[in-house]
Design an enzyme around this catalytic site. Structure first.
Site, PDB file in Angstrom:
ATOM      1  N   GLU A   1       1.742  -9.140   3.180  1.00 27.78           N
ATOM      2  CA  GLU A   1       0.371  -8.788   2.781  1.00 27.78           C
ATOM      3  C   GLU A   1       0.110  -7.301   2.991  1.00 27.78           C
ATOM      4  OE1 GLU A   1      -1.872  -9.888   0.972  1.00 27.78           O
ATOM      5  OE2 GLU A   1      -3.662 -10.619   2.001  1.00 27.78           O
TER       6      GLU A   1
ATOM      7  N   THR B   1      -8.520  -1.888  -4.333  1.00 23.19           N
ATOM      8  CA  THR B   1      -8.887  -2.165  -2.943  1.00 23.19           C
ATOM      9  C   THR B   1      -9.201  -0.846  -2.223  1.00 23.19           C
ATOM     10  OG1 THR B   1      -7.468  -4.082  -3.013  1.00 23.19           O
ATOM     11  CG2 THR B   1      -8.183  -3.413  -0.848  1.00 23.19           C
TER      12      THR B   1
HETATM   13  P1  ADP Z   1      -5.608  -9.796  -4.144  1.00 22.91           P
HETATM   14  O1  ADP Z   1      -6.802  -9.624  -3.242  1.00 22.91           O
HETATM   15  O2  ADP Z   1      -5.969 -10.567  -5.381  1.00 22.91           O
HETATM   16  O3  ADP Z   1      -4.400 -10.301  -3.438  1.00 22.91           O
HETATM   17  P2  ADP Z   1      -4.613  -7.164  -3.793  1.00 22.91           P
HETATM   18  O4  ADP Z   1      -5.193  -5.910  -4.409  1.00 22.91           O
HETATM   19  O5  ADP Z   1      -4.710  -7.358  -2.327  1.00 22.91           O
HETATM   20  O6  ADP Z   1      -5.237  -8.366  -4.625  1.00 22.91           O
HETATM   21  O7  ADP Z   1      -3.035  -7.271  -4.147  1.00 22.91           O
HETATM   22  C1  ADP Z   1      -2.531  -7.071  -5.391  1.00 22.91           C
HETATM   23  C2  ADP Z   1      -1.495  -5.926  -5.355  1.00 22.91           C
HETATM   24  O8  ADP Z   1      -0.282  -6.390  -4.747  1.00 22.91           O
HETATM   25  C3  ADP Z   1      -1.128  -5.490  -6.756  1.00 22.91           C
HETATM   26  O9  ADP Z   1      -0.984  -4.103  -6.743  1.00 22.91           O
HETATM   27  C4  ADP Z   1       0.232  -6.137  -7.005  1.00 22.91           C
HETATM   28  O10 ADP Z   1       1.040  -5.413  -7.875  1.00 22.91           O
HETATM   29  C5  ADP Z   1       0.843  -6.171  -5.604  1.00 22.91           C
HETATM   30  N1  ADP Z   1       1.800  -7.287  -5.448  1.00 22.91           N
HETATM   31  C6  ADP Z   1       3.108  -7.177  -5.120  1.00 22.91           C
HETATM   32  N2  ADP Z   1       3.695  -8.394  -5.086  1.00 22.91           N
HETATM   33  C7  ADP Z   1       2.731  -9.297  -5.416  1.00 22.91           C
HETATM   34  C8  ADP Z   1       2.724 -10.717  -5.563  1.00 22.91           C
HETATM   35  N3  ADP Z   1       3.814 -11.458  -5.375  1.00 22.91           N
HETATM   36  N4  ADP Z   1       1.555 -11.291  -5.892  1.00 22.91           N
HETATM   37  C9  ADP Z   1       0.449 -10.558  -6.091  1.00 22.91           C
HETATM   38  N5  ADP Z   1       0.387  -9.229  -5.984  1.00 22.91           N
HETATM   39  C10 ADP Z   1       1.524  -8.587  -5.642  1.00 22.91           C
END
Ligand code: ADP
Length: 307
Positions: A128, A181
């Site tokens: 994360e 974010t």
């Molecule tokens: P959310 O709150 O929907 O998880 P975030 O902004 O925290 O959204 O995370 C999304 C970011 O993480 C994007 O930039 C995405 O490219 C990256 N990322 C990398 N691997 C993954 C994955 N397996 N699933 C989702 N997002 C990913």
């Protein structure tokens, strides 16, 4: 068992007054993942469907959390990960968290469960952190444990499972706009007025009480965020109109899901949650912005095996 298919649920973090410490788990939306043991050592992402995400293990959150766990073990075999993404990355309903818990949960099952859910969450935090640039667990904990989860502390990791009243349903609208974010973090105040802090912890305490005592009225009255929402809601078009429409249709309360742009509402009973969905749709259809909507019971089990 050499292969496992799992459902990794979407989650709503913050829950208004529970900014950065609380989240709840959804039932009707989530990713599917297949985890497979392989002779080849290491962690390999072999298939991604739904959205464009990196295949490199160290650039995908599911790979990073899987590696954190793999490096803690001494295995003479490896794992393959397939991701069937249904939760749009960046939607604010825990897309990255679903991937981060999915890989480690699946591997743990294939290994005969050497780790507890709390330990798995520790590995998932590493994944994360790739997406959000900081270690937090308010999406991971509800995805892993289900229901409402309170992250009392990240280091050391302390998670409290809070009961969810049976008739509690969530309605989520995800406007198809992008909020980074980092952009939404930059809007947060550096200092908080004591008066606001008092209101916030009074609301959070009463939310926890309402959840423990199945008191829907108290839950509704507590779903207020006087610290973060006034700043972040500016990035979400028609935020006030959506929350007003939800309340008028019978919702207990609403708030920003995670760092947005999704907005959640909680209702007592599925029928009200559907009415809330229809009322929000009426508002948003005039906005000229594409959106998705979900109505979901609170998922009290969390991540689960599908086969
Ligand atoms: P959310 O709150 O929907 O998880 P975030 O902004 O925290 O959204 O995370 C999304 C970011 O993480 C994007 O930039 C995405 O490219 C990256 N990322 C990398 N691997 C993954 C994955 N397996 N699933 C989702 N997002 C990913």
């Amino acid at each position: 068992m050499n292969e496992i298919k799992i459902f990794s649920p979407a989650t709503v973090a913050n829950v208004s007054c529970g900014f950065d410490v609380m989240g709840f788990c959804l039932d009707s939306v989530g990713d599917e993942m297949v985890i497979r043991k392989t002779e080849k050592k290491g962690i390999h992402i072999t298939h991604i469907e739904g959205f464009n995400l990196p295949y490199e293990t160290d650039k995908n959150v599911s790979g990073v959390s899987a590696l954190a766990m793999y490096n803690d073990l001494d295995l003479d075999f490896g794992f393959e990960i397939e991701i069937y993404k249904k939760i749009k990355p960046g939607s604010g309903i825990g897309s990255s968290a679903a991937s981060a818990v999915g890989s480690v949960f699946g591997m743990n099952e294939l290994l005969g469960r050497p780790y507890s859910k709390r330990q798995l969450t520790e590995f998932a935090i590493k994944g994360e952190a790739l997406a959000s640039k900081c270690e937090h667990a308010d999406n991971l904990a509800p995805a892993m444990f289900g229901g409402f989860a309170l992250v009392k502390s990240v280091s050391p990791l302390e998670i409290l499972e809070i009961p969810s009243p049976k008739e509690l349903y969530a309605t989520i609208i995800h406007p198809q706009i992008e909020i980074k974010t980092s952009e939404s973090r930059a809007l947060l105040p550096k200092e908080v007025k004591l008066e606001d802090a008092i209101t916030q912890w009074a609301n959070f305490g009463s939310l926890i009480h309402g959840l423990h005592t199945n008191n829907y009225e108290i839950i509704g009255k507590s779903l207020k965020d006087v610290i973060v929402e006034p700043h972040r809601s500016k990035l979400i078009p028609y935020f006030d109109a959506v929350t007003k429409a939800a309340i008028n249709a019978g919702a207990l309360g609403s708030g920003i899901s995670g760092s947005g742009p999704s907005i959640f509402s909680l209702s007592q009973g599925e029928e009200t949650a559907i009415n809330v969905k229809e009322a929000i749709e009426k508002t948003y259809s005039k906005a000229g912005i594409e959106y998705d909507m979900h109505v979901s019971k609170i998922n009290t089990k969390g991540i689960k095996i599908l086969n």
